[in-house]
Enzyme design. Structure first.
Site, PDB file in Angstrom:
ATOM      1  N   LYS A 114      -5.420   9.527 -40.785  1.00 11.52           N
ATOM      2  CA  LYS A 114      -4.690   7.655 -41.297  1.00 11.52           C
ATOM      3  C   LYS A 114      -3.516   8.224 -41.561  1.00 11.52           C
ATOM      4  O   LYS A 114      -2.615   6.703 -41.691  1.00 11.52           O
ATOM      5  CB  LYS A 114      -5.821   7.559 -42.003  1.00 11.52           C
ATOM      6  CG  LYS A 114      -6.727   6.703 -41.533  1.00 11.52           C
ATOM      7  CD  LYS A 114      -7.399   5.742 -41.679  1.00 11.52           C
ATOM      8  CE  LYS A 114      -8.153   4.735 -40.666  1.00 11.52           C
ATOM      9  NZ  LYS A 114      -8.938   3.754 -41.319  1.00 11.52           N
ATOM     10  N   LYS A 192     -13.205  -0.784 -27.826  1.00 11.30           N
ATOM     11  CA  LYS A 192     -14.278  -1.500 -29.519  1.00 11.30           C
ATOM     12  C   LYS A 192     -13.827  -2.721 -30.194  1.00 11.30           C
ATOM     13  O   LYS A 192     -12.589  -3.116 -29.798  1.00 11.30           O
ATOM     14  CB  LYS A 192     -14.201  -0.308 -30.614  1.00 11.30           C
ATOM     15  CG  LYS A 192     -15.079  -0.190 -31.491  1.00 11.30           C
ATOM     16  CD  LYS A 192     -15.057   0.594 -32.710  1.00 11.30           C
ATOM     17  CE  LYS A 192     -15.173   0.417 -33.726  1.00 11.30           C
ATOM     18  NZ  LYS A 192     -15.184   1.094 -34.494  1.00 11.30           N
ATOM     19  N   LYS A 195     -10.948  -6.608 -34.885  1.00 11.83           N
ATOM     20  CA  LYS A 195      -9.102  -7.234 -35.372  1.00 11.83           C
ATOM     21  C   LYS A 195      -8.587  -6.808 -35.363  1.00 11.83           C
ATOM     22  O   LYS A 195      -7.341  -7.975 -34.884  1.00 11.83           O
ATOM     23  CB  LYS A 195      -9.705  -7.494 -37.250  1.00 11.83           C
ATOM     24  CG  LYS A 195      -8.818  -8.295 -37.261  1.00 11.83           C
ATOM     25  CD  LYS A 195      -9.416  -9.482 -38.654  1.00 11.83           C
ATOM     26  CE  LYS A 195      -9.185 -10.234 -38.788  1.00 11.83           C
ATOM     27  NZ  LYS A 195      -8.835 -11.248 -40.697  1.00 11.83           N
TER      28      LYS A 195
END
Ligand code: TRP
Length: 324
Positions: A114, A192, A195
């Site tokens: 990340k 998947k 948002k």
């Protein structure tokens, strides 16, 4: 009397979609009868990546809390609150930071990936899982309902609890992950539901919005028109039927034979999704525009959370001999 404690947390992303509902919220609603439950909206965690986007935060929190209530979380059973309203989370995080080797944080799998992907290198971002450990342990929670992506964070929480107990004496339980099986929820582009992919169907969407989105949904790419043979096993629309259509097996044969076209198949799905969401949406519309009510509910949740967290912190200071 409920003797086990659950802490659950969610980042304030705003209106929830079907993936959030099926993957987490629905499960929380089921757990609230059997456990003493704390549901934490983790605004500090959201700052580890979105520190420059605080303007819409209040609205995102309110939208999410509205979805929580609409879906059936009951504030009389479960304390729903904003993380930063319970400062004890921050205090415990700070104390944990003293006893946690850097290497434990650097080896958490989500960290390196990340950090690169999002270009994050802050001190707070590295500490993300340690703040999560504090969220959990400040209630001495026994169980934490999470998806499997969160397992490394729960493992770290257990390690930190063990290290604290070793250094200062038995204080924390080693909490367990409550892994619940939930279906994969594809978004309208087949990836998947998320948002950030803008492929989501939301609890707050109207039945008409839902229909519009599903009309555009990807299907089996080899089935271009009615008459073509379809492959339900690879079709994202069928994946949603599996969740929302009670007798979904009955669609398989007509899809494979070509008798059932995608347009009709989607119509059926739309009806079933709208029917499932109808009571939740109804409740949501009653709660909408009741910001003050939602904020009061969150304040009350924080008051109850603080009661437990402050008692735990008193013990923590005492065993650490910093209870001046
Ligand atoms: N990291 C969790 C997620 O991304 C959110 C979270 C923060 C959390 N604190 C928590 C989850 C405590 C469970 C318990 O989903």
């Amino acid at each position: 009397m409920k003797d086990e404690i659950i802490l659950s947390g969610m980042q304030p992303t705003g209106q929830l979609h079907l993936g959030n509902y099926e993957g987490a919220l629905k499960n929380w609603v089921n757990l609230q009868d059997d456990y003493e439950m704390y549901c934490c909206i983790v605004d500090w965690h959201s700052l580890t990546s979105d520190f420059d986007d605080t303007e819409g935060l209040k609205d995102r929190i309110i939208q999410m809390a509205t979805d929580f209530l609409a879906a059936g979380l009951d504030p009389s059973k479960c304390a729903i609150f904003i993380q930063s309203e319970v400062k004890e989370h921050a205090e415990l995080h700070l104390l944990f930071s003293m006893i946690t080797p850097l290497s434990w944080l650097e080896r958490v799998p989500s960290y390196k990936d990340k950090a690169k992907e999002l270009g994050l290198d802050s001190y707070g971002f590295l500490g993300y899982p340690l703040l999560q450990a504090a969220d959990i342990l400040v209630y001495r929670a026994d169980k934490v309902p999470v998806g499997k992506d969160q397992l490394p964070h729960i493992e770290l929480t257990r390690e930190v609890a063990r290290r604290f107990n070793f250094l200062y004496g038995d204080t924390f339980p080693e909490p367990k992950a409550l892994l619940t099986k939930f279906p994969v929820v594809p978004g309208i582009d087949g990836r998947k539901m998320s948002k950030s992919y803008e492929n989501d169907i939301r609890i707050a969407d109207s039945p008409e919005d839902t229909a519009k989105k599903l009309k555009k949904m990807f299907t089996d790419p080899e089935k271009l028109r009615r008459g073509d043979a379809g492959h339900p096993d690879i079709c994202p629309v069928y994946a949603l039927h599996k969740i929302y259509t009670p007798n979904h097996q009955e669609i398989v044969q007509p899809c494979e034979s070509g008798e059932l076209g995608c347009v009709d198949c989607k119509k059926r799905l739309t009806e079933n999704i709208n029917k499932t969401l109808e009571p939740i949406r109804q409740k949501r519309s009653e709660l909408n525009n009741r910001q003050d009510y939602i904020m009061d509910m969150l304040k009350d949740g924080a008051r109850r959370a603080r009661k437990r967290a402050s008692a735990v912190m008193e013990d923590v200071r005492k065993v650490m001999r910093i209870d001046w």
